[in-house]
Design a protein around this motif. Structure first.
Motif, mmCIF file in Angstrom:
data_model
loop_
_atom_site.group_PDB
_atom_site.id
_atom_site.type_symbol
_atom_site.label_atom_id
_atom_site.label_comp_id
_atom_site.label_asym_id
_atom_site.label_seq_id
_atom_site.Cartn_x
_atom_site.Cartn_y
_atom_site.Cartn_z
ATOM 1 N N THR A 21 11.018 35.547 -10.244
ATOM 2 C CA THR A 21 10.537 34.163 -10.169
ATOM 3 C C THR A 21 9.427 34.070 -9.124
ATOM 4 N N LEU A 22 9.672 34.631 -7.949
ATOM 5 C CA LEU A 22 8.656 34.570 -6.895
ATOM 6 C C LEU A 22 7.414 35.393 -7.263
ATOM 7 N N ALA A 23 7.657 36.572 -7.852
ATOM 8 C CA ALA A 23 6.521 37.431 -8.183
ATOM 9 C C ALA A 23 5.638 36.784 -9.237
ATOM 10 N N SER A 24 6.237 36.041 -10.170
ATOM 11 C CA SER A 24 5.395 35.417 -11.192
ATOM 12 C C SER A 24 4.590 34.270 -10.578
ATOM 13 N N ILE A 25 5.159 33.619 -9.576
ATOM 14 C CA ILE A 25 4.397 32.563 -8.883
ATOM 15 C C ILE A 25 3.188 33.200 -8.182
ATOM 16 N N GLY A 26 3.422 34.391 -7.633
ATOM 17 C CA GLY A 26 2.349 35.065 -6.895
ATOM 18 C C GLY A 26 1.346 35.790 -7.776
ATOM 19 N N SER A 27 1.635 35.916 -9.089
ATOM 20 C CA SER A 27 0.702 36.655 -9.945
ATOM 21 C C SER A 27 -0.536 35.816 -10.221
ATOM 22 N N ALA A 28 -1.703 36.455 -10.147
ATOM 23 C CA ALA A 28 -2.935 35.729 -10.466
ATOM 24 C C ALA A 28 -3.025 35.538 -11.974
#
Ligand code: ASP
Length: 438
Positions: free
Chosen positions: A352-359
Motif C-alpha cells: 500500500t505504501l509502496a504504491s503511494i510512493g510509485s511515480a
C-alpha cells in the motif's frame, strides 16, 4: 459519412500497431521501426505530458477557488484520501488471495529460473540500486518531499507533481481567504487558461490513433522472446485476473452501489482514458484525458475532478499495489520460501505504501517492488524473474490505476453533491470535432 468514433480509432491503431510490430520483427525491419516509427509515439506521449502540469495548475486553482469555503475542501480531501487507501488495501488483498490460490511460483522450473536470472540480472540490479537510493533517506522523507523549496524548479519535472499540487492547493486556499474582488482577476485568468488547455487535449487526442500505433509497434519490436513469456504465464495470468476483477467487477460495482450509475455508462465514459493508459503505461500522461472524460462524460463537476484526479494519479495506484503483492509472493514461491501469515499481512502494508510512493510513469511500480521484497525478506534479485513480462503487465496495471482514480472521483463527487449529468451527450462528443468560433 459519420466519422468513426474515437475509441474505435484508438483500438484500430492499437491492433494495427501490434500487427505491424509482429510483421516488422518477422522481416527484420526492427531498426526501421525504431528510427522512423517509435519517435512518433514518443512525440505523442510528450505532448500529453507537456500539458499535465499546466492542466493541474489551471484546473485545480479554478476548482479550489470555486469551493469558496475551506471546510468543503477539507471534507473533500478527507474522503478522497480515505477512499484511496481503502481501494488500495482491497487491491493488495485481492492480489494476495489470487496468488495464494494459483501459486504461479511453483510452476517455474529450476531451469527457467536460472535462465531468467541470467538474462535479467543487470536490469534487476539497476532497479534495486534505484530503490536503494530512495530508501537511504529518513522515514519522513516522503513528507518532506511534498513541500518544494522552489515552485518553478518543482514545475520543471513531471515527477514532482505532488509538489506542484501542494503549492496549488495552498495558493487556492489563499484565494478563498482574500476578498472576492481581489481574487476575481486571478480566477478569471486561470479559468481562461483552463479552457485553452482543454482545447489542447482535444487537439492532441486527434493524433491518438497514430500515437498508439507507433507506441505499440515499437513495443512489440523491442519485447523479449515468446518462450520467456510462456514460462511466466501463470504469474501473468494471476496479475491480469486480479486486475480484471478490479476493473470489471469491483470499480463498476462501487460506482453502481454508491452513485447508481450503470456499467455501460461508466465504461463508455472512461474507456478512451483506459485505452490510453494501456498504450502509454503512464497515469501521468493519461491524466489530461482522464480529467476530461470524467468531467464531460461521467458527470463529475470540475471542482471535484480537478482535485481528486491529479492526487489520484500520483498516490492512488491500485493496479500497482495488486501487482506488487502478486509479484512478491510469486518470487518467494519460485525461490521455495514459505511466507507466513504475518509476512503476507506485512505485504499489505508495504505494498500500500509502496504504491503511494510509485511515480506515475512506466516501470515505476517495479522499483518500489524492491522495497516490498526487502521488507518481506524475499531476495531482491528475484526481480530478474519477472522482468521479461513487466511491460505488458505495467500496461494493464496502469489501466486499473486510472480506472480506480475515476471511480473515487465519482464517489467523492456523489458524497458532496457534485455528481451531475454528463455535459457531453454523445459518447464521442468533444474530441473529433474542433468547432471554430463563428
Ligand atoms: N505505470 C504505472 C502508472 O503510471 C505505475 C507502475 O505500476 O509502474 O500508473
Amino acid at each position: 459519412m459519420k466519422k468513426l468514433a474515437l475509441h474505435w480509432q484508438i483500438l484500430i491503431g492499437m491492433f494495427a500497431g501490434v500487427l505491424f510490430g509482429i510483421l516488422a520483427a518477422q522481416f527484420n525491419w526492427n531498426q526501421f521501426v525504431l528510427d522512423w516509427i517509435k519517435p512518433f509515439g514518443t512525440i505523442f506521449i510528450n505532448s500529453l505530458k507537456l500539458i499535465a502540469i499546466p492542466l493541474i495548475v489551471a484546473s485545480l486553482i479554478k476548482g479550489i477557488s470555486d469551493l469558496k469555503d475551506i471546510s468543503k475542501l477539507s471534507q473533500m480531501g478527507g474522503r478522497t484520501i480515505g477512499l484511496y487507501i481503502i481501494t488500495t488495501i482491497v487491491a493488495v488483498s485481492l492480489g494476495l488471495v489470487i496468488v495464494n490460490i494459483i501459486q504461479p511460483g511453483k510452476l517455474i522450473s529450476e531451469e527457467t529460473r536460472t535462465e531468467l536470472m541470467n538474462a535479467y540480472v543487470t536490469d534487476a540490479n539497476a532497479k534495486i540500486a534505484d530503490a536503494k537510493s530512495k530508501q537511504e533517506q529518513g522515514p519522513l522523507q516522503a513528507l518532506v518531499d511534498i513541500v518544494p523549496e522552489n515552485i518553478a524548479a518543482a514545475a520543471t519535472d513531471n515527477r514532482n507533481m505532488l509538489q506542484v499540487i501542494f503549492f496549488v492547493i495552498v495558493f487556492g486556499i489563499g484565494m478563498i481567504l482574500i476578498p472576492e474582488e481581489k481574487s476575481k482577476p486571478v480566477k478569471d485568468f486561470f479559468d481562461g487558461l483552463n479552457e485553452v488547455i482543454l482545447k489542447l487535449i482535444d487537439l492532441i487526442m486527434l493524433a491518438a490513433p497514430y500515437g498508439v500505433f507507433a507506441l505499440l509497434a515499437a513495443l512489440v519490436v523491442e519485447s523479449p522472446s515468446l518462450d520467456l513469456f510462456i514460462a511466466l504465464l501463470g504469474y501473468a495470468a494471476s496479475v491480469v485476473l486480479g486486475l480484471g476483477i478490479l476493473i470489471g467487477v469491483f470499480y463498476p460495482a462501487m460506482v453502481r452501489i454508491f452513485t447508481g450509475k450503470s456499467y455501460p455508462f461508466f465504461f463508455k465514459g472512461i474507456s478512451p482514458a483506459q485505452l490510453l493508459a494501456f498504450s502509454t503505461s503512464s497515469s501521468a500522461a493519461t491524466l489530461p484525458v482522464t480529467m476530461e472524460r470524467v468531467e464531460e462524460h461521467l458527470g463529475v463537476e470540475e471542482e471535484v475532478a480537478s482535485f481528486v484526479l491529479p492526487i489520484g494519479a500520483t498516490i492512488n495506484m491500485d493496479g500497482t499495489s495488486l501487482y506488487q503483492a502478486v509479484a512478491a509472493v510469486f518470487i518467494a514461491q519460485a525461490f521455495g520460501l514459505d511466507l507466513t501469515l504475518g509476512g503476507q499481512l506485512g505485504i499489505i502494508v508495504t505494498a500500500t505504501l509502496a504504491s503511494i510512493g510509485s511515480a506515475a510513469v512506466p516501470g515505476a511500480g517495479m522499483v518500489m517492488l524492491v522495497i516490498v521484497l526487502g521488507q518481506a525478506g524475499i531476495p531482491e534479485a528475484g526481480l530478474a524473474l519477472i522482468f521479461a513480462i513487466d511491460r505488458p503487465l505495467d500496461m494493464c496495471r496502469t489501466v486499473a490505476n486510472v480506472t480506480g482514480d475515476a471511480t473515487v472521483s465519482m464517489l467523492v463527487a456523489k458524497s458532496v453533491g457534485k455528481l451531475g449529468e454528463p455535459k457531453a451527450k454523445d459518447w464521442d462528443d468533444h474530441y473529433p470535432t474542433i468547432e471554430t468560433k463563428a
